[in-house]
Structures are given as structure tokens and as C-alpha cells.
Write an enzyme that holds these catalytic residues in place. Sequence first.
Site, PDB file in Angstrom:
ATOM      1  N   ASP A  24      42.515  29.003  53.155  1.00 53.09           N
ATOM      2  CA  ASP A  24      42.816  28.026  52.097  1.00 53.09           C
ATOM      3  C   ASP A  24      44.273  28.215  51.701  1.00 53.09           C
ATOM      4  OD1 ASP A  24      43.074  26.399  49.920  1.00 53.09           O
ATOM      5  OD2 ASP A  24      41.565  27.400  48.681  1.00 53.09           O
TER       6      ASP A  24
ATOM      7  N   GLN B 294      34.620  36.145  48.328  1.00 53.22           N
ATOM      8  CA  GLN B 294      34.923  35.361  47.127  1.00 53.22           C
ATOM      9  C   GLN B 294      36.434  35.340  46.892  1.00 53.22           C
ATOM     10  OE1 GLN B 294      32.461  35.732  43.656  1.00 53.22           O
ATOM     11  NE2 GLN B 294      30.876  36.825  44.745  1.00 53.22           N
ATOM     12  N   PRO B 295      37.169  34.563  47.658  1.00 53.42           N
ATOM     13  CA  PRO B 295      38.636  34.608  47.624  1.00 53.42           C
ATOM     14  C   PRO B 295      39.276  34.051  46.359  1.00 53.42           C
ATOM     15  CG  PRO B 295      37.877  32.855  49.063  1.00 53.42           C
ATOM     16  CD  PRO B 295      36.661  33.643  48.683  1.00 53.42           C
ATOM     17  N   LYS B 296      38.486  33.369  45.513  1.00 56.50           N
ATOM     18  CA  LYS B 296      39.061  32.799  44.294  1.00 56.50           C
ATOM     19  C   LYS B 296      38.551  33.511  43.035  1.00 56.50           C
ATOM     20  CE  LYS B 296      40.267  28.296  46.148  1.00 56.50           C
ATOM     21  NZ  LYS B 296      40.227  26.823  45.977  1.00 56.50           N
ATOM     22  N   ASN B 297      38.303  34.788  43.183  1.00 59.82           N
ATOM     23  CA  ASN B 297      37.821  35.589  42.066  1.00 59.82           C
ATOM     24  C   ASN B 297      38.995  36.329  41.413  1.00 59.82           C
ATOM     25  OD1 ASN B 297      36.890  38.428  41.096  1.00 59.82           O
ATOM     26  ND2 ASN B 297      35.047  37.177  40.998  1.00 59.82           N
TER      27      ASN B 297
END
Length: 306
Positions: free
Chosen positions: A147, A113-116
Site C-alpha cells: 500500500d 495489521q499495517p495500519k495499526n
Amino acid sequence: LSYYNEYKSYLRMTLYSEKEEWKDVTPIPLPCNVTSPVVQILYSDRFKDVYSYLAAIMLKKEYSKRALELTSDAIELNTANYTVWHYRRQILKALESDLADELEFTAQVIEDQPKNYQVWHHRRCLIEVTGDPSKELAVTEFTLSVDSKNYHAWDHRQWVLEQYHLWDGELEYIEVLLQQDLRNNSAWNHRYFVINGTSKWDRDTARKELDYAARYIKKAPNNESSWNYANGIINKNKFSYNDFPEFKDFCIKLNENKVLSPFLYSTLADIYKEDNMKEQASQLFEKLKECDSIRVKYWTYMQNTL
């Protein structure tokens, strides 16, 4: 498998209510039995099980190895629960845990979950305790390879660079990113950040960076990112276009060569306004109204301010 993935697999098999080592805890049920709720949250049995036991041990302020394991399960169910992350840090501190294992855990969560927000904040808190940022550039570089616009990774990277003065090689890293995608506005923004944190914006540095931006503008005249970078150098640092005759001439020659670019026209309009050449600036605003019709009212307004 990593510790994180091994633990996820194990937790799917057994509810806490069925574990012998948790028989001494009386779970606190989630508030999900309200009479006639407007919207009933359909918690899964596993979610209700984990969070009811979590509520119980948090109330007891239990800082133990089993509590740490429980937070791993709670995080897997809801990675954005900042209360669980905070409680986890309290446990780690109380147990004097090896934070190397915890950094590996967070790296796995970030990969999933890289955008947490919460996991990145947790990782920053760990680095503040260890004082060892040696793996952080690699972690963010991997995330950005997936990303390149990930705000959280950029924010973490910039914090590490500024906090621990790890500027060496950063401009080279940006060059790699721009070679891959010259429209990467995040990389352009980061370049400004790095220059601002190292050499600062004296006139010589600004001239070199304008030359750098010009090389990319020549490759893609309709790339807004490189134009924003160039104009930002001049406007944000209160320079004048006349301070940089080479860049000014570069823009004029592009126009003479009939390069079609609204970003060129708007830059030239600012240059002519600065030189009080109102007729030339007005002609450029006419071009802008034609080629950038979605902002025709804005360009009309700018034309009327001459």
C-alpha cells in the site's frame, strides 16, 4: 512459521485458566457484568480469559517471561491496545530481552495489521533503544509495496531518515515509486521532505525540482500531485514565479497548445496575478468555473479578488 504465528496457533488451544503454570494467579474479571448495560460488549471466552489474567499480573507489576507471552496473546486479540504494548516494553526492559526477536515479532504484526498506530510506535521505541535502524527502510519499503499510501509506514520511514541521516539513495527510491505511479501523492510529498532535509530549498535546487515536476506534468497534465509539488516549491518557500522563467514559459506554452487542465489554469492565473495581468487571470477563472464547476463559487471569489 515465525515466532508470532507459532505462538498464535498455540494460544488458540488452551485457556489460561486451564494452564497449570498460572494457578497461582487469581484473575480479575472484566467489567462485563454491569446490570442493564446500554450496550453489552460480547467478549469471547478467550478474550475474557486473557484479559482477566493480564489485569491481575499488571496489578502485581509482574515482569516475567510468562507475562511477556501473555501480552503476545493480548496483542493478538486487540492489537490497538496501547496499554498492553506499554506494559510489554516494561517487561522487555526488566528482562533485558533480545530486542532482535521483538523486532521480528513487530514485523509480523505489521504484516498482519499495517495500519495499526500502536505497533509502529512500539517499533520506534525499540529502535530508540537499540540505535540500529538498519532494517527499517526495508520494513517500510515492503509495507509500501503493498500500500503505497500507508501513512504509518511513511511516518516511520521519515522518522528513521531524519533521526539517523539515512538520506542516501532516497531520491532514487522515490523515482522508482513515481515511475510505478506518477499520481502517488505520498511519494511527491516524500520528495519534498527529502529535499527539505538535505539540500534545502535554495533557488538552484528549486529550479531543478521544478524541471523535474515539469517532466511529469508533461506526461499527465491533469495529475494534481505534480502540480501541487511545483506550486508548493514556489509558494511555501516564498519564491516568485518570475524567479523561474523556464517554468513560467512552460506553463504558458502548455496553454498555447490548448492543454486542458484545471491545475494548469489555476497556476497560470497565479502567474498572471503576480504580473498584474488581471484580464488574462480573469479569463482563466472563467475557464475554471466551466471545467471545475463543483468549485465554481471558489473560482468566482478568486476572480472577484483581482
